[in-house]
Design a protein around this motif. Structure first.
Motif, PDB file in Angstrom:
ATOM      1  N   GLY A  26      -5.978  -6.251 -12.077  1.00 49.89           N
ATOM      2  CA  GLY A  26      -6.998  -6.032 -13.109  1.00 49.89           C
ATOM      3  C   GLY A  26      -8.417  -6.013 -12.581  1.00 49.89           C
ATOM      4  N   PHE A  27      -8.610  -6.325 -11.318  1.00 55.42           N
ATOM      5  CA  PHE A  27      -9.932  -6.224 -10.697  1.00 55.42           C
ATOM      6  C   PHE A  27     -10.033  -4.894  -9.946  1.00 55.42           C
ATOM      7  CE2 PHE A  27      -9.173 -10.842 -10.857  1.00 55.42           C
ATOM      8  CZ  PHE A  27     -10.305 -11.245 -11.544  1.00 55.42           C
ATOM      9  N   ASN A  28     -11.162  -4.224 -10.077  1.00 55.84           N
ATOM     10  CA  ASN A  28     -11.392  -2.988  -9.327  1.00 55.84           C
ATOM     11  C   ASN A  28     -12.118  -3.340  -8.027  1.00 55.84           C
ATOM     12  OD1 ASN A  28     -10.281  -1.792 -11.532  1.00 55.84           O
ATOM     13  ND2 ASN A  28     -12.182  -0.912 -12.313  1.00 55.84           N
ATOM     14  N   VAL A  29     -11.419  -3.128  -6.931  1.00 63.86           N
ATOM     15  CA  VAL A  29     -11.926  -3.565  -5.627  1.00 63.86           C
ATOM     16  C   VAL A  29     -12.189  -2.339  -4.753  1.00 63.86           C
ATOM     17  CG1 VAL A  29     -11.418  -4.965  -3.589  1.00 63.86           C
ATOM     18  CG2 VAL A  29     -10.531  -5.667  -5.822  1.00 63.86           C
ATOM     19  N   ARG A  30     -13.430  -2.166  -4.328  1.00 68.24           N
ATOM     20  CA  ARG A  30     -13.742  -1.065  -3.412  1.00 68.24           C
ATOM     21  C   ARG A  30     -13.905  -1.630  -2.002  1.00 68.24           C
ATOM     22  NH1 ARG A  30     -18.153   2.999  -5.220  1.00 68.24           N
ATOM     23  NH2 ARG A  30     -19.626   1.342  -4.775  1.00 68.24           N
ATOM     24  N   VAL A  31     -13.198  -1.026  -1.063  1.00 74.77           N
ATOM     25  CA  VAL A  31     -13.210  -1.508   0.323  1.00 74.77           C
ATOM     26  C   VAL A  31     -13.737  -0.406   1.234  1.00 74.77           C
ATOM     27  CG1 VAL A  31     -11.856  -2.659   2.112  1.00 74.77           C
ATOM     28  CG2 VAL A  31     -11.029  -2.657  -0.232  1.00 74.77           C
ATOM     29  N   LYS A  32     -14.656  -0.799   2.098  1.00 77.01           N
ATOM     30  CA  LYS A  32     -15.139   0.116   3.142  1.00 77.01           C
ATOM     31  C   LYS A  32     -14.914  -0.578   4.482  1.00 77.01           C
ATOM     32  CE  LYS A  32     -18.875   1.674   0.145  1.00 77.01           C
ATOM     33  NZ  LYS A  32     -20.295   1.489  -0.150  1.00 77.01           N
ATOM     34  N   SER A  33     -14.256   0.132   5.389  1.00 79.32           N
ATOM     35  CA  SER A  33     -14.024  -0.467   6.713  1.00 79.32           C
ATOM     36  C   SER A  33     -13.491   0.585   7.681  1.00 79.32           C
ATOM     37  CB  SER A  33     -13.008  -1.610   6.612  1.00 79.32           C
ATOM     38  OG  SER A  33     -12.823  -2.199   7.871  1.00 79.32           O
ATOM     39  N   SER A  34     -13.906   0.460   8.920  1.00 77.13           N
ATOM     40  CA  SER A  34     -13.291   1.289   9.955  1.00 77.13           C
ATOM     41  C   SER A  34     -12.595   0.399  10.983  1.00 77.13           C
ATOM     42  CB  SER A  34     -14.368   2.158  10.625  1.00 77.13           C
ATOM     43  OG  SER A  34     -15.432   1.348  11.053  1.00 77.13           O
ATOM     44  N   VAL A  35     -12.421  -0.864  10.626  1.00 71.70           N
ATOM     45  CA  VAL A  35     -11.779  -1.816  11.549  1.00 71.70           C
ATOM     46  C   VAL A  35     -10.268  -1.616  11.507  1.00 71.70           C
ATOM     47  CG1 VAL A  35     -11.384  -4.270  11.980  1.00 71.70           C
ATOM     48  CG2 VAL A  35     -13.646  -3.469  11.299  1.00 71.70           C
ATOM     49  N   GLU A  36      -9.681  -1.532  12.684  1.00 75.26           N
ATOM     50  CA  GLU A  36      -8.274  -1.135  12.810  1.00 75.26           C
ATOM     51  C   GLU A  36      -7.321  -2.035  12.004  1.00 75.26           C
ATOM     52  OE1 GLU A  36      -4.932  -0.557  16.286  1.00 75.26           O
ATOM     53  OE2 GLU A  36      -6.986  -1.048  16.852  1.00 75.26           O
ATOM     54  N   SER A  37      -7.517  -3.358  12.068  1.00 77.82           N
ATOM     55  CA  SER A  37      -6.574  -4.258  11.389  1.00 77.82           C
ATOM     56  C   SER A  37      -6.615  -4.058   9.868  1.00 77.82           C
ATOM     57  CB  SER A  37      -6.885  -5.715  11.736  1.00 77.82           C
ATOM     58  OG  SER A  37      -8.195  -6.054  11.336  1.00 77.82           O
ATOM     59  N   VAL A  38      -7.775  -3.685   9.340  1.00 77.57           N
ATOM     60  CA  VAL A  38      -7.891  -3.447   7.894  1.00 77.57           C
ATOM     61  C   VAL A  38      -7.253  -2.102   7.544  1.00 77.57           C
ATOM     62  CG1 VAL A  38      -9.511  -3.169   5.975  1.00 77.57           C
ATOM     63  CG2 VAL A  38     -10.025  -4.804   7.797  1.00 77.57           C
ATOM     64  N   VAL A  39      -7.553  -1.100   8.358  1.00 75.97           N
ATOM     65  CA  VAL A  39      -7.010   0.252   8.113  1.00 75.97           C
ATOM     66  C   VAL A  39      -5.483   0.236   8.211  1.00 75.97           C
ATOM     67  CG1 VAL A  39      -6.990   2.624   8.978  1.00 75.97           C
ATOM     68  CG2 VAL A  39      -9.130   1.330   8.942  1.00 75.97           C
ATOM     69  N   GLN A  78     -16.733  -8.712  16.708  1.00 74.97           N
ATOM     70  CA  GLN A  78     -16.618  -9.500  15.481  1.00 74.97           C
ATOM     71  C   GLN A  78     -16.566  -8.580  14.275  1.00 74.97           C
ATOM     72  OE1 GLN A  78     -20.002 -12.196  15.559  1.00 74.97           O
ATOM     73  NE2 GLN A  78     -18.670 -13.851  16.228  1.00 74.97           N
ATOM     74  N   ILE A  79     -16.234  -9.199  13.134  1.00 75.61           N
ATOM     75  CA  ILE A  79     -16.221  -8.462  11.878  1.00 75.61           C
ATOM     76  C   ILE A  79     -16.911  -9.316  10.813  1.00 75.61           C
ATOM     77  CG2 ILE A  79     -13.925  -9.303  11.279  1.00 75.61           C
ATOM     78  CD1 ILE A  79     -13.438  -6.570   9.970  1.00 75.61           C
ATOM     79  N   GLN A  80     -17.654  -8.634   9.964  1.00 71.94           N
ATOM     80  CA  GLN A  80     -18.418  -9.341   8.931  1.00 71.94           C
ATOM     81  C   GLN A  80     -17.957  -8.888   7.550  1.00 71.94           C
ATOM     82  OE1 GLN A  80     -22.668  -8.472   8.883  1.00 71.94           O
ATOM     83  NE2 GLN A  80     -23.076 -10.618   8.452  1.00 71.94           N
ATOM     84  N   PHE A  81     -17.821  -9.856   6.646  1.00 71.89           N
ATOM     85  CA  PHE A  81     -17.431  -9.563   5.259  1.00 71.89           C
ATOM     86  C   PHE A  81     -18.693  -9.483   4.421  1.00 71.89           C
ATOM     87  CE2 PHE A  81     -16.402 -10.757   0.945  1.00 71.89           C
ATOM     88  CZ  PHE A  81     -15.140 -10.258   0.702  1.00 71.89           C
ATOM     89  N   PHE A  89     -19.932 -15.396   4.344  1.00 75.03           N
ATOM     90  CA  PHE A  89     -19.274 -16.134   5.436  1.00 75.03           C
ATOM     91  C   PHE A  89     -19.847 -15.729   6.793  1.00 75.03           C
ATOM     92  CE2 PHE A  89     -15.979 -14.394   2.481  1.00 75.03           C
ATOM     93  CZ  PHE A  89     -15.881 -15.501   1.665  1.00 75.03           C
ATOM     94  N   LYS A  90     -19.557 -16.571   7.772  1.00 79.47           N
ATOM     95  CA  LYS A  90     -19.894 -16.202   9.145  1.00 79.47           C
ATOM     96  C   LYS A  90     -18.916 -15.126   9.621  1.00 79.47           C
ATOM     97  CE  LYS A  90     -21.871 -20.588  10.596  1.00 79.47           C
ATOM     98  NZ  LYS A  90     -21.670 -21.825  11.349  1.00 79.47           N
ATOM     99  N   PRO A  91     -19.340 -14.264  10.551  1.00 79.69           N
ATOM    100  CA  PRO A  91     -18.407 -13.253  11.078  1.00 79.69           C
ATOM    101  C   PRO A  91     -17.235 -13.924  11.801  1.00 79.69           C
ATOM    102  CG  PRO A  91     -20.682 -12.749  11.686  1.00 79.69           C
ATOM    103  CD  PRO A  91     -20.691 -14.140  11.120  1.00 79.69           C
ATOM    104  N   LEU A  92     -16.121 -13.217  11.855  1.00 78.09           N
ATOM    105  CA  LEU A  92     -14.929 -13.708  12.554  1.00 78.09           C
ATOM    106  C   LEU A  92     -14.535 -12.698  13.632  1.00 78.09           C
ATOM    107  CD1 LEU A  92     -12.692 -15.036   9.615  1.00 78.09           C
ATOM    108  CD2 LEU A  92     -13.994 -16.382  11.263  1.00 78.09           C
ATOM    109  N   PRO A  93     -13.677 -13.113  14.583  1.00 75.86           N
ATOM    110  CA  PRO A  93     -13.198 -12.158  15.590  1.00 75.86           C
ATOM    111  C   PRO A  93     -12.567 -10.922  14.924  1.00 75.86           C
ATOM    112  CG  PRO A  93     -12.579 -14.390  16.198  1.00 75.86           C
ATOM    113  CD  PRO A  93     -13.167 -14.475  14.826  1.00 75.86           C
ATOM    114  N   ARG A  94     -12.769  -9.784  15.543  1.00 75.52           N
ATOM    115  CA  ARG A  94     -12.391  -8.499  14.950  1.00 75.52           C
ATOM    116  C   ARG A  94     -10.909  -8.427  14.569  1.00 75.52           C
ATOM    117  NH1 ARG A  94     -14.866  -3.253  15.522  1.00 75.52           N
ATOM    118  NH2 ARG A  94     -13.353  -1.598  15.263  1.00 75.52           N
ATOM    119  N   GLU A  95     -10.047  -9.053  15.393  1.00 74.11           N
ATOM    120  CA  GLU A  95      -8.609  -8.957  15.109  1.00 74.11           C
ATOM    121  C   GLU A  95      -8.219  -9.703  13.826  1.00 74.11           C
ATOM    122  OE1 GLU A  95      -9.969  -9.960  17.871  1.00 74.11           O
ATOM    123  OE2 GLU A  95      -9.341 -11.982  18.420  1.00 74.11           O
ATOM    124  N   GLN A  96      -9.135 -10.531  13.288  1.00 72.06           N
ATOM    125  CA  GLN A  96      -8.842 -11.252  12.036  1.00 72.06           C
ATOM    126  C   GLN A  96      -9.324 -10.478  10.807  1.00 72.06           C
ATOM    127  OE1 GLN A  96     -10.080 -15.390  12.198  1.00 72.06           O
ATOM    128  NE2 GLN A  96      -9.440 -15.588  14.327  1.00 72.06           N
TER     129      GLN A  96
END
Lengths: 304, 78
Positions: A26-39, A78-81, A89-96
């Motif tokens: 029920g939530f509309n979530v828009r995601v933008k990312s070019s990070v491999e683990s997310v894709v 790193q990756i930032q949310f 939050f603080k950025p985390l390692p890219r693989e996370q």
């Protein structure tokens, strides 16, 4: 259209460009990312979610997951949310990256849903009776939730019970089930058909893996459920199965201490929790095997 | 206050805290809630048994008096 029907090249372009919009409980979530683990993680674990048209839908959560700076693309990446361009939050390692998406979305929902009393709990339902499993991290609530879901129970959430302040019913927000450390292999062995995303090592919580939610639970995300029992699970290897009925007052205080927004809601939260306990008795359950836990839960399920 | 069969919880609107009351206190408060005015002595007895937080105890008595659930507050030890 479901995400599974989206061709991967088109999905990658959307994620890297204007964003992919999904309906998540029920939530509309828009995601933008070019990070491999997310894709890679999104099409695997969100395959059965509906893709929305960004131009025609109101965005509830506008999320971006990308490197915080050019330097961090190459040096200890790193990756930032970001939510609406703001970084909680603080950025985390890219693989996370995918795990950060899941944790970040939990934060978004828990911090913006004050028409609900939000309890830190897993919730499953069968035949109209919802079981709420509050518990601190490490109590085994997600593992028990995953095992029940593998046995056909409907998943409402492995992370939060959203109790409507108006109706008292629990709103489903079925999402991938987050499992940690040994629990990942326990569930893999328990159900060979369970689908998992990549396991991510060395997170603050140890190794984390996400289990794909059943398509049937996602299809019924609009069906709210009435609470039936509140069970505080605790896994202890080699322990005898121990079930203890809690008084309503003790249940009240234990649930209140496991909420995200009780202090925000004040009197409304107090009333919502009191109303919930009018139909949901509390039980503490210490178990060493799924067989023991299932037996107790099925007995509770049949109580009026 | 939410009174259950065996015990109760009370929301303190001024501090935003929730308190869990003991069995005997809950029973007395449930009777007060159902039957209206009673003597303050009974409430004092209940609060002495159940409310470890003295300030909250005083506020609870004050609220009960304003709600017409007790007739008067008797000083502690009276």
């Amino acid at each position: 259209m479901k995400l599974s029907q989206r061709p991967v090249p088109s999905l990658e372009m959307e994620l890297a460009g204007s964003g992919l919009m999904l309906e998540v409980g029920g939530f509309n979530v828009r995601v933008k990312s070019s990070v491999e683990s997310v894709v890679r993680g999104l099409p695997r674990l969100y395959a059965d979610y509906t893709v929305l048209d960004s131009a025609e839908s109101i965005v509830d959560f506008d999320i971006s997951l990308n490197p915080p700076s050019q330097v961090r693309r190459w040096l200890r990446p790193q990756i930032q949310f970001l939510l609406d361009g703001f970084s909680p939050f603080k950025p985390l390692p890219r693989e996370q990256g995918f795990a950060l998406f899941e944790w970040g979305l939990n934060w978004c929902i828990a911090n913006h849903s004050h028409r609900y009393l939000v309890i830190h709990a897993a919730v499953v339902e069968r035949d109209g009776r919802a079981f709420i499993f509050p518990g601190a991290p490490g109590s085994g609530k997600s593992t028990l939730c995953a095992a029940l879901v593998c046995r056909g129970w409907r998943l409402l959430s492995d992370e939060m019970a959203m109790v409507s302040l108006e109706s008292g019913l629990v709103r489903p927000v079925p999402r991938p089930i987050s499992l940690k450390n040994e629990s990942i292999d326990i569930i893999r062995r328990f159900d060979a058909n369970a689908t998992f995303g990549d396991a991510v090592r060395d997170t603050a919580k140890g190794t984390v893996g996400h289990m794909k939610p059943p398509a049937a639970s996602i299809a019924r995300a609009a069906e709210h459920a009435r609470g039936h029992r509140i069970v505080f699970p605790r896994y202890r290897a080699d322990a005898a199965c121990d079930v203890r009925r809690l008084t309503a007052g003790e249940t009240f205080m234990r649930v209140a201490s496991n909420t995200f927004n009780y202090h925000v809601l004040g009197r409304a939260g107090f009333d919502a929790l009191g109303d919930l306990l009018a139909c949901c008795a509390g039980v503490s359950l210490e178990y060493a095997s799924f067989a023991d836990a299932f037996e107790v839960i099925e007995a509770l399920e049949n109580e009026l | 206050m939410r009174a259950f069969d065996e015990d109760a919880v009370v929301f303190d609107g001024r501090s935003g805290h929730t308190h869990h009351l003991s069995d005997s206190a809950a029973r007395i408060l449930a009777v007060l809630q159902e039957n209206g005015p009673a003597t303050a002595q009974a409430v004092l007895q209940a609060s002495a048994e159940c409310v470890a937080d003295e300030q909250f105890g005083r506020r609870m008595l004050d609220d009960l008096q304003h709600a017409g659930l007790i007739e008067a507050i008797t000083p502690a030890g009276a």
